[in-house]
Scaffold this active site. Structure first.
Site, PDB file in Angstrom:
ATOM      1  CB  CYS A   2     -25.289 -18.643  42.448  1.00  0.00           C
ATOM      2  SG  CYS A   2     -24.727 -17.201  41.568  1.00  0.00           S
ATOM      3  NE  ARG A  27     -23.421 -25.575  43.263  1.00  0.00           N
ATOM      4  CZ  ARG A  27     -23.989 -26.546  42.571  1.00  0.00           C
ATOM      5  NH1 ARG A  27     -24.033 -27.753  43.046  1.00  0.00           N
ATOM      6  NH2 ARG A  27     -24.518 -26.305  41.398  1.00  0.00           N
ATOM      7  CD1 TRP A  74     -18.208 -17.911  40.498  1.00  0.00           C
ATOM      8  CD2 TRP A  74     -19.419 -17.346  38.706  1.00  0.00           C
ATOM      9  NE1 TRP A  74     -17.401 -18.019  39.390  1.00  0.00           N
ATOM     10  CE2 TRP A  74     -18.114 -17.672  38.273  1.00  0.00           C
ATOM     11  CE3 TRP A  74     -20.358 -16.966  37.741  1.00  0.00           C
ATOM     12  CZ2 TRP A  74     -17.722 -17.635  36.941  1.00  0.00           C
ATOM     13  CZ3 TRP A  74     -19.973 -16.921  36.410  1.00  0.00           C
ATOM     14  CH2 TRP A  74     -18.660 -17.254  36.019  1.00  0.00           C
ATOM     15  CG  ASN A 100     -28.388 -20.373  42.509  1.00  0.00           C
ATOM     16  OD1 ASN A 100     -28.009 -19.435  43.199  1.00  0.00           O
ATOM     17  ND2 ASN A 100     -28.244 -21.631  42.878  1.00  0.00           N
ATOM     18  N   GLY A 101     -28.963 -18.194  38.545  1.00  0.00           N
ATOM     19  CA  GLY A 101     -29.402 -18.101  37.147  1.00  0.00           C
ATOM     20  C   GLY A 101     -29.368 -16.662  36.674  1.00  0.00           C
ATOM     21  CD  GLU A 489      -8.840 -33.051  32.221  1.00  0.00           C
ATOM     22  OE1 GLU A 489      -9.470 -32.300  31.441  1.00  0.00           O
ATOM     23  OE2 GLU A 489      -9.079 -33.088  33.443  1.00  0.00           O
ATOM     24  CE  LYS A 493      -8.459 -30.757  35.756  1.00  0.00           C
ATOM     25  NZ  LYS A 493      -9.732 -31.332  35.454  1.00  0.00           N
ATOM     26  CD  GLU A 496     -10.079 -26.674  35.544  1.00  0.00           C
ATOM     27  OE1 GLU A 496      -9.607 -27.813  35.714  1.00  0.00           O
ATOM     28  OE2 GLU A 496     -11.301 -26.456  35.532  1.00  0.00           O
ATOM     29  CG  HIS A 512       1.785 -27.663  11.582  1.00  0.00           C
ATOM     30  ND1 HIS A 512       2.173 -27.552  10.271  1.00  0.00           N
ATOM     31  CD2 HIS A 512       1.727 -28.993  11.853  1.00  0.00           C
ATOM     32  CE1 HIS A 512       2.329 -28.760   9.755  1.00  0.00           C
ATOM     33  NE2 HIS A 512       2.064 -29.657  10.695  1.00  0.00           N
ATOM     34  CE  LYS A 611     -16.860 -30.694  40.771  1.00  0.00           C
ATOM     35  NZ  LYS A 611     -15.627 -31.133  40.090  1.00  0.00           N
TER      36      LYS A 611
HETATM   37  O1  M6R Z   1     -20.341 -30.893  35.518  1.00  0.00           O
HETATM   38  P1  M6R Z   1     -19.784 -30.962  34.115  1.00  0.00           P
HETATM   39  O2  M6R Z   1     -19.012 -32.217  33.858  1.00  0.00           O
HETATM   40  O3  M6R Z   1     -20.815 -30.726  33.067  1.00  0.00           O
HETATM   41  O4  M6R Z   1     -18.761 -29.768  34.032  1.00  0.00           O
HETATM   42  C1  M6R Z   1     -18.164 -29.396  32.816  1.00  0.00           C
HETATM   43  C2  M6R Z   1     -17.043 -28.404  33.027  1.00  0.00           C
HETATM   44  O5  M6R Z   1     -17.533 -27.215  33.565  1.00  0.00           O
HETATM   45  C3  M6R Z   1     -15.970 -28.961  33.981  1.00  0.00           C
HETATM   46  O6  M6R Z   1     -15.456 -30.169  33.515  1.00  0.00           O
HETATM   47  C4  M6R Z   1     -14.815 -27.956  34.125  1.00  0.00           C
HETATM   48  O7  M6R Z   1     -14.103 -27.863  32.941  1.00  0.00           O
HETATM   49  C5  M6R Z   1     -13.960 -28.349  35.324  1.00  0.00           C
HETATM   50  N1  M6R Z   1     -13.531 -27.186  36.008  1.00  0.00           N
HETATM   51  C6  M6R Z   1     -12.804 -29.201  34.945  1.00  0.00           C
HETATM   52  O8  M6R Z   1     -11.859 -29.386  35.932  1.00  0.00           O
END
Ligand code: M6R
Length: 616
Positions: A2, A27, A74, A100-101, A489, A493, A496, A512, A611
């Site tokens: 949010c 975000r 969100w 927000n929250g 990672e 990626k 996502e 395994h 984000k």
């Molecule tokens: O702002 P932060 O680095 O704390 O965020 C952590 C994760 O939410 C963030 O890395 C998330 O996994 C991303 N979408 C990665 O691309």
């Protein structure tokens, strides 16, 4: 997650609110809305979906008020509907609130308000809060106009459990915004004849760079030409006006199609910025004054715990390999969300690091607070100057990667990788790493931006490979030792931004279990090391090939593969072992990016993601 934008000033609020919402769109959100103060009434416009949809509606209605609040939601409590979108109005229409929250005790408060005759038109926890404010407002002395608005909010917040960044407007106050925060950011931007209170500086960086960061427990009362801060416990606060270091252009696309693409290509510069000022004069070690710890204190550390979420957690896992190898200090890596509740027994010489690009991730912030509560020195690696984590940590290292807008973290990740490599060097040189090894390490670091640049120059070739593989629905990413975190990672990626199922494993784990997935339909991306373990990885590749799995390998120039083993090969420059994770990251980022583009995905706004994750 949010986002909040709110405005008071001499001009119509509408433009600043919609422009601000567009700038925080990255975000992540699923509905949006605005409320403006229009000749003694509050007018609310809300829409599920994109901000463009809201903007069209706002253009039709043409609100003229110079005071307003806006929000991107969100969804947490209740589906994506107009009724659940913010701003929320109190029953009497007097107050509008954006939040927000999460208000954790909203059910109890709702029951109380229902017993007082209040009704609710949404499923949200936020609508409960705006009515609680309205309830307290009615109880406040009517002759004390100055205090009545703020006091009703302060009294309401005393009853609230959970997290919030809120901004409220009231139809009795045509110029006033009142905001408050607890574990959810709120920043005041001070412009000429206008003020903007928002959850993210991107919302107003085009208008002003003078800011005041609110701290937890603070309430801010803002008018177009003044503001004051107090606390929920009624203490006055002296505000500190700070300058933000980046400009609006930093957060604009320029000639790139997506922010993710732009940020991938910014990595040579981001790496240089992360390293700048952190080499010793004799170029044999790194220096990090911001840790606020003397060499003596650092030598006494006998365990380091790293906490983070998502991509930042992968940077921590790399730190484990690097610090254990070069500084010989035992390292443990924790998901922040687990660490905060796990009550792990720690020794007194334990140092805790939290790593967060945004500096606002709630679980990471909670891990930081829990660690400090137990008396451990807690340092942060963070990209956003002035973020909550940066301000609450006992010291740390700024990444200086510049604003990262793409939801999928790229340049922030590699700048974390270079920082943890330099940290390993710094701690290593204080212990038993030789001067010669230190100087070799520094030389390698200095060549890194150019090496990254060389990989980026091959982007067209990687794009062709991506097009070839884009139709697959399953992928494995495999790497050993220091490249295992990059396999994780790479898989993150890809899933996502392209919604392809992908898993990362240490290559030797294949047999395994995951080997059951191998088939011509499930390609494997192998990240190969430059050291002796290379031959072991080759054996793992043979296991895949024997089961008709396609293999895409990422390897350093000069590595030789048996004929027919590899279907496609991406070559990276040979590098110091500590820096191989960074060089291996660039191809997996490009691969994911081009696959997602090929599949027509909304790369910068992937579904369901945000984000900065400011809820638990
Ligand atoms: O702002 P932060 O680095 O704390 O965020 C952590 C994760 O939410 C963030 O890395 C998330 O996994 C991303 N979408 C990665 O691309």
């Amino acid at each position: 997650m949010c986002g909040i934008v709110s405005y008071t000033g001499k001009r119509s609020a509408r433009q600043a609110l919609i422009d601000g919402l567009k700038r925080i769109e990255y975000r992540g959100y699923d509905s949006a809305g605005i409320a403006t103060h229009e000749k003694d009434t509050l007018q609310v416009i809300r829409k599920p979906g994109r901000i463009e949809v809201l903007a069209e509606e706002v253009d039709k209605v043409e609100p003229e008020g110079t005071l307003g609040i806006a929000h991107t939601r969100w969804a947490t409590h209740g589906e994506v509907t107009e009724a659940n979108a913010h701003p929320h109005l109190s029953n009497n229409g007097k107050f509008a609130l954006v939040h927000n929250g999460i208000i954790e005790n909203y059910v109890t408060i709702k029951k109380f308000l229902e017993s007082e005759g209040y009704t609710f038109s949404s499923e949200t926890d936020s609508e409960v809060l705006v009515n609680l404010i309205s309830y307290h407002y009615d109880k406040e002395p009517k002759n004390d106009k100055n205090n009545r608005f703020c006091e009703s909010i302060r009294k309401s917040l005393l009853h609230v459990e959970g997290t919030y960044g809120i901004v409220v407007i009231c139809d009795d106050y045509p110029n006033d915004l009142v905001g408050a925060r607890k574990s959810s950011p709120l920043i005041l931007g001070i412009g000429k004849d206008e003020k903007i209170l928002a959850s993210d500086v991107s919302a107003f960086v085009k208008r002003t760079q003078d800011v005041v960061y609110l701290r937890d427990g603070e309430i801010i009362h803002v008018t177009e030409d003044d503001f004051s801060i107090t606390t929920v416990t009624q203490k006055d606060v002296t505000a500190v006006i700070e300058k933000i270091e980046w400009k609006a252009e930093d957060a604009e696309l320029g000639s790139f199609k997506h922010f993710m693409e732009k940020e991938i290509f910014e990595q040579p510069t981001a790496l240089e910025n992360a390293m700048r000022g952190h080499f010793s004069e004799d170029a044999t070690t790194a220096i990090f004054g911001g840790l606020n710890m003397s060499a003596q204190e650092l030598r006494q550390v006998d365990r380091i715990i790293f906490c983070a979420c998502g991509t930042a957690w992968h940077a921590c896992l790399t730190a484990e390999y690097l610090i254990e190898r070069y500084a010989r200090i035992p390292v443990e890596v924790e998901y922040a969300s687990e660490f905060r509740y796990r009550n792990a027994p720690l020794d007194k010489n334990t140092l805790v690091f939290v790593v967060s690009q945004s500096g606002e991730t709630l679980d990471t912030l909670a891990a930081l607070r829990e660690s400090q509560r137990k008396g451990y020195r807690t340092l942060a690696i963070n990209n956003v100057v002035g973020s909550t984590i940066a301000r609450e940590s006992d010291g740390g290292i700024y990444q200086h990667a510049g604003p990262e807008i793409g939801v999928a973290s790229t340049k922030a990740f590699t700048s974390q990788l270079v920082i943890v490599a330099m940290l390993a060097l710094y701690l290593g040189r204080m212990r038993d790493m030789s001067l010669g090894d230190g100087s070799q390490f520094v030389n390698a670091l200095k060549q890194l931006p150019e090496q990254v640049h060389q990989i980026l120059e091959k982007s067209h070739y990687i794009q062709e490979i991506a097009q070839k593989y884009a139709h697959h629905e399953d992928f494995l990413f495999l790497g050993r030792q220091i490249l295992f975190p990059i396999a994780l990672e790479g898989a993150l990626k890809l899933k996502e931004i392209s919604y392809i199922h992908a898993e990362g494993y240490p290559a030797a784990e294949l047999k395994h279990g995951p080997i059951a997935l191998i088939s011509p339909k499930c390609p494997s991306v192998f990240l190969t090391n430059q050291e002796s373990i290379f031959n072991k990885t080759l054996a793992n590749m043979q296991e895949v090939k024997a089961r008709k799995g396609e293999i895409l390998a990422i390897a350093a120039a000069g590595r030789i593969f048996p004929e027919g083993l590899v279907d496609d090969l991406i070559i990276v420059p040979p590098a110091h072992a500590a820096l191989q994770p960074i060089l291996a990251t660039i191809p997996v980022q490009l691969l994911s990016y081009y696959i997602a583009v090929e599949r027509g995905c909304d790369v910068d706004k992937p579904r369901n993601l945000a984000k900065s994750v400011t809820v638990e």
